[in-house]
Enzyme design. Structure first.
Site, PDB file in Angstrom:
ATOM      1  N   GLU A 210       0.880  -1.182   0.000  1.00  0.00           N
ATOM      2  CA  GLU A 210       0.000   0.000   0.000  1.00  0.00           C
ATOM      3  C   GLU A 210       0.908   1.219   0.000  1.00  0.00           C
ATOM      4  OE1 GLU A 210      -3.308   0.195  -0.150  1.00  0.00           O
ATOM      5  OE2 GLU A 210      -3.674  -1.965  -0.116  1.00  0.00           O
ATOM      6  N   CYS A 244      -2.502   9.322   2.439  1.00  0.00           N
ATOM      7  CA  CYS A 244      -1.988   8.772   1.176  1.00  0.00           C
ATOM      8  C   CYS A 244      -2.875   9.103  -0.016  1.00  0.00           C
ATOM      9  CB  CYS A 244      -1.812   7.267   1.299  1.00  0.00           C
ATOM     10  SG  CYS A 244      -3.317   6.452   1.845  1.00  0.00           S
TER      11      CYS A 244
HETATM   12  P1  NAD Z   1       7.431   4.915   7.525  1.00  0.00           P
HETATM   13  O1  NAD Z   1       8.672   5.722   7.344  1.00  0.00           O
HETATM   14  O2  NAD Z   1       6.768   4.908   8.829  1.00  0.00           O
HETATM   15  O3  NAD Z   1       7.780   3.471   7.006  1.00  0.00           O
HETATM   16  C1  NAD Z   1       6.918   2.377   7.131  1.00  0.00           C
HETATM   17  C2  NAD Z   1       7.735   1.177   7.602  1.00  0.00           C
HETATM   18  O4  NAD Z   1       8.919   1.003   6.832  1.00  0.00           O
HETATM   19  C3  NAD Z   1       8.164   1.283   9.054  1.00  0.00           C
HETATM   20  O5  NAD Z   1       7.875   0.074   9.693  1.00  0.00           O
HETATM   21  C4  NAD Z   1       9.665   1.495   8.973  1.00  0.00           C
HETATM   22  O6  NAD Z   1      10.368   0.921  10.063  1.00  0.00           O
HETATM   23  C5  NAD Z   1      10.039   0.800   7.690  1.00  0.00           C
HETATM   24  N1  NAD Z   1      11.252   1.333   7.072  1.00  0.00           N
HETATM   25  C6  NAD Z   1      11.555   2.626   6.840  1.00  0.00           C
HETATM   26  N2  NAD Z   1      12.760   2.721   6.213  1.00  0.00           N
HETATM   27  C7  NAD Z   1      13.215   1.448   6.059  1.00  0.00           C
HETATM   28  C8  NAD Z   1      14.398   0.872   5.472  1.00  0.00           C
HETATM   29  N3  NAD Z   1      15.340   1.644   4.918  1.00  0.00           N
HETATM   30  N4  NAD Z   1      14.536  -0.474   5.492  1.00  0.00           N
HETATM   31  C9  NAD Z   1      13.572  -1.257   6.033  1.00  0.00           C
HETATM   32  N5  NAD Z   1      12.434  -0.758   6.583  1.00  0.00           N
HETATM   33  C10 NAD Z   1      12.257   0.562   6.602  1.00  0.00           C
HETATM   34  O7  NAD Z   1       6.309   5.390   6.523  1.00  0.00           O
HETATM   35  P2  NAD Z   1       6.480   6.375   5.315  1.00  0.00           P
HETATM   36  O8  NAD Z   1       7.121   5.661   4.204  1.00  0.00           O
HETATM   37  O9  NAD Z   1       7.082   7.683   5.737  1.00  0.00           O
HETATM   38  O10 NAD Z   1       4.936   6.653   4.993  1.00  0.00           O
HETATM   39  C11 NAD Z   1       4.585   7.621   4.094  1.00  0.00           C
HETATM   40  C12 NAD Z   1       4.305   7.027   2.723  1.00  0.00           C
HETATM   41  O11 NAD Z   1       3.359   5.991   2.867  1.00  0.00           O
HETATM   42  C13 NAD Z   1       3.677   8.011   1.758  1.00  0.00           C
HETATM   43  O12 NAD Z   1       4.250   7.831   0.503  1.00  0.00           O
HETATM   44  C14 NAD Z   1       2.211   7.621   1.739  1.00  0.00           C
HETATM   45  O13 NAD Z   1       1.533   7.960   0.561  1.00  0.00           O
HETATM   46  C15 NAD Z   1       2.316   6.155   1.939  1.00  0.00           C
HETATM   47  N6  NAD Z   1       1.088   5.652   2.527  1.00  0.00           N
HETATM   48  C16 NAD Z   1       0.311   4.828   1.801  1.00  0.00           C
HETATM   49  C17 NAD Z   1      -0.877   4.375   2.336  1.00  0.00           C
HETATM   50  C18 NAD Z   1      -1.793   3.475   1.571  1.00  0.00           C
HETATM   51  O14 NAD Z   1      -2.744   2.989   2.163  1.00  0.00           O
HETATM   52  N7  NAD Z   1      -1.561   3.223   0.313  1.00  0.00           N
HETATM   53  C19 NAD Z   1      -1.248   4.751   3.625  1.00  0.00           C
HETATM   54  C20 NAD Z   1      -0.410   5.568   4.337  1.00  0.00           C
HETATM   55  C21 NAD Z   1       0.773   6.006   3.797  1.00  0.00           C
END
Ligand code: NAD
Length: 503
Positions: A210, A244
């Site tokens: 997602e 998102c």
């Molecule tokens: P986040 O940084 O919280 O990351 C999510 C997970 O990835 C966490 O568990 C984190 O520990 C892990 N993570 C981060 N960097 C990592 C790495 N280098 N290696 C391994 N694991 C790692 O979340 P985010 O990415 O900042 O969230 C924002 C993004 O998510 C936006 O692009 C948003 O559009 C998208 N989003 C999508 C939805 C959906 O339902 N499609 C919902 C919410 C957010």
């Protein structure tokens, strides 16, 4: 850091006992989740306030009650969903039992994101539990208060041998991804999405991703711009744009842009009479990194028509509208994920469609069309691809559990909400049960092959093309039933006819 290998091994050994496949166990864990949500409504709301300055209204509407309703829907339908699904049969299977069993995958990992830290962890969990899986939950470390609360609450409510929650940052996530999971459900950015998919590939683990993207809004001529302004800004200012499927940018004519800005000024005045900075209803950016990133975007193209102010001490960024932005401006290259809304003047819907389909940012997660003209709506909905779509409103497509929610291409793969979540976490196992009688009919498919066998098999098996799909199936049904009855009568134990096939 815990030894995750041992944890996964012990969860898998419990899964193999069949405990989680028991529908009563699933129901009991779903009821436990309901109790967790009801007992801890205030604590969840407080944690959301600390992490994102989320108002109580948004905490209830978009987080706790959102998942609670999904959970109730699942509990109400669980008995129906777990039943084997009967499927259509062909002529040669008339006497067989054919059905689809929804089987749990096994031990699944759910990785949540921080922007809706309750919804994005609990909503997938509902389907994973309903489908009978063991669950390892990994909330985002960025929404630390919600993550810590979930980690504290899980062992108090759930069967701890099957359902676990682990907190941690990149090192923990990296270690967890080294393990063999039977399914991974990840919500977050596409950069980490690729890391997740690579790790999953090692074990051929299926994934749902997602992800995000730039979700466009197209505004046609002739709309009531006061209503458009309310609906677009509601979608944008909710959670300070950290949604998102928030509208990322607007495409409309230059005249519409200028009139819309005036309406938006009025809308923001109504939403926040004392200004957004003083409003208890307006969120803050979640972290310094995200705050600095979004603040920089304000200078990323066009001119500031509304808002533009910020406060480093609170990670506050005002709802900001940029006008006369072009597709080549820096702000149009990446998802904004904050309260900044660029407007790009376009000539017509063709230019908008071409940008969505051919632009460098990939297929969006959502596409919003505002128009009174059904032909324009049809042209845009058919012409431009996106994960989800909503006409004349924003975000509302995600509120209906009968619609799948998910992206395509850059914005992700797979979908969930309602029964789709249950299906996501279930392997659809095709099953056929046959009797051991009527072997003479089956002789037809065994070697040595003869011309007679070939002709008979071809006659029985050959599919006919439907004419325009409108031809009634009733004659086929009657013929099929008659044929099955005749087969049963004629080919009953050793009649002379049998020798025809067994020769
Ligand atoms: P986040 O940084 O919280 O990351 C999510 C997970 O990835 C966490 O568990 C984190 O520990 C892990 N993570 C981060 N960097 C990592 C790495 N280098 N290696 C391994 N694991 C790692 O979340 P985010 O990415 O900042 O969230 C924002 C993004 O998510 C936006 O692009 C948003 O559009 C998208 N989003 C999508 C939805 C959906 O339902 N499609 C919902 C919410 C957010």
């Amino acid at each position: 850091m815990a030894n995750y290998s041992e944890v996964v091994t012990s969860m898998r050994s419990v899964f193999r006992t069949g405990r989680t496949k028991n529908v009563e166990w699933r129901r009991s864990q779903l009821m436990a989740l309901l109790k967790l949500l009801d007992d801890n409504r205030e604590r969840l709301s407080d944690a959301l306030k600390k992490d994102l300055n989320k108002s109580r209204f948004e905490s209830c509407l978009m987080e706790v009650d959102f998942v609670r309703n999904d959970l109730i829907n699942t509990l109400n339908n669980l008995t129906e969903w777990v039943k084997p699904e009967k499927v259509k049969k062909g002529l040669i299977n008339m006497m067989d039992k054919v059905y689809i069993r929804r089987e749990p995958f096994g031990v699944v990992m759910i990785m949540g994101a921080w922007n809706y830290p309750v919804q994005l962890t609990v909503a997938p969990m509902i389907g994973a539990l309903a489908a009978g899986n063991c669950i390892m939950m990994k909330p985002s470390e960025i929404s630390e208060n919600v993550a810590a609360l979930l980690e504290e609450l899980f062992p108090k409510y759930f069967d701890t041998e099957c359902i676990k929650c682990v907190c941690g940052g990149i090192p923990e996530t990296t270690a967890l991804l080294k393990e063999k999971w039977d399914y991974i459900f990840y919500t977050g950015n596409s950069m980490v999405g690729k890391i997740v998919m690579k790790a999953a590939a090692e074990y051929l683990t299926p994934v749902t991703l997602e992800l995000g993207g730039k979700s466009p809004v197209y505004i046609d001529q002739g709309c009531d711009l006061g209503i458009v302004s309310n609906r677009v800004l509601w979608g944008k200012v909710m959670n300070a744009g950290q949604t998102c499927i928030a509208p990322d940018y607007i495409m409309c004519s230059k005249e519409t842009q200028d009139a819309l800005v005036e309406k938006m000024k009025a809308t923001l005045g109504e939403f926040y009479p004392d200004g957004p900075a003083k409003s208890p209803d307006y969120c803050r950016l979640v972290s310094d990194r995200h705050y600095q990133r979004v603040k920089k975007m304000i200078g990323g193209g066009g001119k500031v028509a509304l808002g533009g102010d910020s406060d480093d001490s609170q990670r506050y960024i005002a709802p900001t509208v940029l006008t006369d932005v072009t597709f080549s401006d820096p702000i149009m290259q990446d998802e904004i994920f904050g309260p900044v809304l660029p407007i790009v003047p376009v000539k017509n819907e063709d230019e908008a469609i071409a940008h969505i389909n051919e632009g460098c940012t990939g297929t969006p997660l959502a596409f919003y069309v505002f128009s009174n003209n059904q032909q324009v709506v049809n042209k845009l909905v058919e012409g431009a691809n996106s994960g989800t779509c909503c006409v004349n409103d924003c975000l509302m497509q995600a509120s209906l559990p009968t619609l799948p929610f998910g992206g395509v291409g850059n914005s992700g793969m797979g979908g969930y909400h309602g029964k789709f979540t249950f299906d996501t976490f279930s392997h659809k196992r095709g099953c056929m049960e046959r009797g051991l009688k009527m072997e003479s009919v089956n002789n037809m498919r065994y070697p040595p092959f003869t011309k007679k066998k070939e002709n008979t098999a071809a006659w029985i098996m050959k599919k006919k093309l439907k004419s325009n799909g409108s031809m009634s199936l009733i004659p086929y049904f009657i013929f099929g039933t008659l044929f099955a009855v005749i087969l049963k009568v004629i080919f009953a134990p050793e009649t002379p006819v049998m020798n025809f096939f067994s020769r």
